[in-house]
Design a protein around this motif. Structure first.
Motif, PDB file in Angstrom:
ATOM      1  N   VAL A 289     -13.315   1.817  12.198  1.00  0.00           N
ATOM      2  CA  VAL A 289     -14.051   1.592  11.053  1.00  0.00           C
ATOM      3  C   VAL A 289     -13.587   2.314   9.823  1.00  0.00           C
ATOM      4  CG1 VAL A 289     -15.968   2.345   9.953  1.00  0.00           C
ATOM      5  CG2 VAL A 289     -16.191   1.282  12.141  1.00  0.00           C
ATOM      6  N   ALA A 290     -12.862   3.187   9.851  1.00  0.00           N
ATOM      7  CA  ALA A 290     -12.454   3.923   8.742  1.00  0.00           C
ATOM      8  C   ALA A 290     -11.151   3.194   8.209  1.00  0.00           C
ATOM      9  CB  ALA A 290     -12.075   5.308   8.970  1.00  0.00           C
ATOM     10  N   VAL A 291     -10.260   2.542   9.130  1.00  0.00           N
ATOM     11  CA  VAL A 291      -9.260   1.746   8.578  1.00  0.00           C
ATOM     12  C   VAL A 291      -9.451   0.261   8.265  1.00  0.00           C
ATOM     13  CG1 VAL A 291      -7.193   0.687   9.777  1.00  0.00           C
ATOM     14  CG2 VAL A 291      -7.565   2.911  10.477  1.00  0.00           C
TER      15      VAL A 291
ATOM     16  N   LEU B 119      -8.204   4.107   0.351  1.00  0.00           N
ATOM     17  CA  LEU B 119      -7.719   5.497   0.844  1.00  0.00           C
ATOM     18  C   LEU B 119      -6.477   5.468   1.779  1.00  0.00           C
ATOM     19  CD1 LEU B 119      -8.010   8.517   0.366  1.00  0.00           C
ATOM     20  CD2 LEU B 119      -9.600   8.659   2.142  1.00  0.00           C
ATOM     21  N   LEU B 120      -6.815   4.489   2.766  1.00  0.00           N
ATOM     22  CA  LEU B 120      -5.854   4.455   4.005  1.00  0.00           C
ATOM     23  C   LEU B 120      -4.857   3.193   3.556  1.00  0.00           C
ATOM     24  CD1 LEU B 120      -8.400   5.182   6.760  1.00  0.00           C
ATOM     25  CD2 LEU B 120      -6.846   6.782   5.622  1.00  0.00           C
ATOM     26  N   ALA B 121      -4.784   2.634   2.523  1.00  0.00           N
ATOM     27  CA  ALA B 121      -3.958   1.417   2.374  1.00  0.00           C
ATOM     28  C   ALA B 121      -2.395   1.809   2.825  1.00  0.00           C
ATOM     29  CB  ALA B 121      -3.763   1.048   0.838  1.00  0.00           C
ATOM     30  N   PRO B 122      -1.887   3.312   2.575  1.00  0.00           N
ATOM     31  CA  PRO B 122      -0.475   3.538   3.198  1.00  0.00           C
ATOM     32  C   PRO B 122      -0.420   3.311   4.542  1.00  0.00           C
ATOM     33  CG  PRO B 122      -1.359   5.070   1.575  1.00  0.00           C
ATOM     34  CD  PRO B 122      -2.434   4.374   2.028  1.00  0.00           C
TER      35      PRO B 122
ATOM     36  N   LEU C 148       1.721   0.267   9.373  1.00  0.00           N
ATOM     37  CA  LEU C 148       1.161  -0.310  10.754  1.00  0.00           C
ATOM     38  C   LEU C 148       1.135  -1.526  10.857  1.00  0.00           C
ATOM     39  CD1 LEU C 148      -1.050   2.962  11.955  1.00  0.00           C
ATOM     40  CD2 LEU C 148       1.463   2.542  12.370  1.00  0.00           C
ATOM     41  N   GLY C 149       0.746  -2.268   9.801  1.00  0.00           N
ATOM     42  CA  GLY C 149       0.499  -3.756   9.897  1.00  0.00           C
ATOM     43  C   GLY C 149      -0.625  -4.018  10.986  1.00  0.00           C
ATOM     44  N   ALA C 150      -0.260  -5.142  11.667  1.00  0.00           N
ATOM     45  CA  ALA C 150      -1.327  -5.333  12.458  1.00  0.00           C
ATOM     46  C   ALA C 150      -1.736  -4.427  13.808  1.00  0.00           C
ATOM     47  CB  ALA C 150      -0.799  -6.720  13.233  1.00  0.00           C
ATOM     48  N   PHE C 151      -0.935  -3.480  13.930  1.00  0.00           N
ATOM     49  CA  PHE C 151      -1.258  -2.344  14.869  1.00  0.00           C
ATOM     50  C   PHE C 151      -2.120  -1.361  14.066  1.00  0.00           C
ATOM     51  CE2 PHE C 151       2.450  -4.537  16.451  1.00  0.00           C
ATOM     52  CZ  PHE C 151       2.208  -4.632  17.789  1.00  0.00           C
ATOM     53  N   ALA C 152      -2.518  -1.543  13.010  1.00  0.00           N
ATOM     54  CA  ALA C 152      -3.064  -0.313  12.326  1.00  0.00           C
ATOM     55  C   ALA C 152      -4.471   0.059  12.947  1.00  0.00           C
ATOM     56  CB  ALA C 152      -3.515  -0.775  10.773  1.00  0.00           C
TER      57      ALA C 152
END
Length: 365
Positions: free
Chosen positions: A128-130, A137-140, A145-149
């Motif tokens: 949920v955070a991602v 905030l978690l854009a980097p 990680l792309g699709a694996f984030a």
């Protein structure tokens, strides 16, 4: 592990005599799984029936392009909607049930379940955070990680929750089941509260997506999602069968298994990583789906006995079948709308858990 130790961990004569029954149960679970696959591919509001599946698949593999509007529609529905949904249901159900079987063998209690003791909540919090903070905030992290984030974050969240739970429930090599359940409830509540804070700050679009996702659903199944979660699911599904002898040794007790040559600490680490990977990937693609990990292994164990050579494959097959059956109910019970699958599994799983809890209420201390 020495050959003598392995022979001592082997199942007793009564279990060996039960092998034909156990093998038949695993085979029956495979048949049930195939039946639910057929059911899943047959259901839908489009009116496309099962007989179109082999025709569409054969034409696709043969490189034959659809000629009519109906053929285009059939290919789209079957290849892009029903097949991904069925494949995701099989993978997620197998991963959750197998994780439950491993955790129950590791803690030596059938009340252990990733959804009940906070592992799924830890994975859900990270996912949920991602999802909610991926543009800020978690854009980097998302960019790197792309699709694996989402799968990777859910894996890390589940791993942290599992490791923390084990540390809280274990003292001097002994795992307290009462502490396990209470700590799991506390961890789940804490993760749920933090998740609620994140959801509270989301916009309307994110809120709708997160609310439906938190109840569990296979409605967003796609080949892209399956591809992102597949490495984690396959790694866990391949890794866990190597724990068969270890889990059979744990049936005697952790100290006894150590005396027989089982490297208990290494085995526990492998089990926790495998469970975190499977549960994290499942949560990432389908949301939180409860009770599959406790219901399925217990049903299998009632028939096959405690031997994990049958419990693990039986749980994987029956877990996929159960989730596809629940998804089929979710798709037709309020058609043309769709009920979140987590509601269906909770309606059937919660009474089963209460029954199991009442059976074991004298031994929870």
């Amino acid at each position: 592990m020495t050959a003598r130790a392995e022979s001592r961990i082997a199942p007793p004569a009564a279990t060996r005599r039960a092998r034909p029954i156990a093998g038949a149960m695993v085979a029956a679970a495979g048949v049930v799984m195939l039946a639910t696959v057929v059911l899943s591919l047959s259901l839908g509001a489009t009116g496309i029936t099962l007989d179109a599946v082999p025709r569409v698949v054969a034409s696709y593999l043969g490189g034959i392009e659809p000629m009519t509007t109906e053929e285009v529609r059939e290919r789209l529905v079957i290849l892009e909607i029903r097949l991904p949904r069925t494949a995701m249901g099989l993978l997620v159900g197998s991963a959750l049930a197998l994780s439950g079987a491993v955790m129950q063998g590791l803690f030596r209690n059938p009340l252990a379940d990733p959804g009940l003791i906070g592992v799924s909540s830890g994975s859900a919090l990270a996912a949920v955070a991602v999802i909610a903070l991926g543009d800020g905030l978690l854009a980097p992290v998302v960019d790197a990680l792309g699709a694996f984030a989402v799968p990777i974050s859910a894996f890390v969240g589940g791993l942290i929750a599992t490791a923390l739970l084990y540390q809280l429930a274990t003292r001097a090599g002994y795992t307290s089941i009462a502490t396990l359940l209470l700590a799991g409830i506390a961890l789940g509540a804490l993760a749920g509260a933090i998740t609620g804070i994140i959801v509270f700050g989301s916009d309307d679009r994110e809120l709708r997506d997160l609310t439906f996702w938190s109840l569990g659903s296979l409605g967003g199944a796609s080949w892209q999602k399956i591809g992102a979660a597949l490495p984690f699911l396959v790694a866990a599904l391949v890794l866990m069968p190597y724990l068969v002898r270890v889990l059979n040794g744990f049936l005697l007790g952790e100290a006894e298994a150590g005396h027989l040559g089982v490297e208990t600490e290494t085995a526990k680490r492998i089990a926790m990583v495998g469970v975190a990977g499977a549960v994290g990937a499942a949560v990432a693609v389908s949301g939180v789906i409860g009770f599959v990990g406790i219901v399925v292994p217990h049903i299998v164990r009632l028939v096959t006995g405690p031997d994990h050579r049958y419990v693990l494959p039986g749980s994987a097959l029956l877990g996929g079948a159960l989730l596809l059956a629940a998804d089929s109910v979710a798709r037709v019970i309020v058609a043309p709308a769709e009920l979140p699958i987590g509601i269906v599994t909770a309606l059937f799983g919660a009474p089963f858990f209460l029954w199991l809890l009442m059976r074991r209420r004298g031994g929870l201390g």
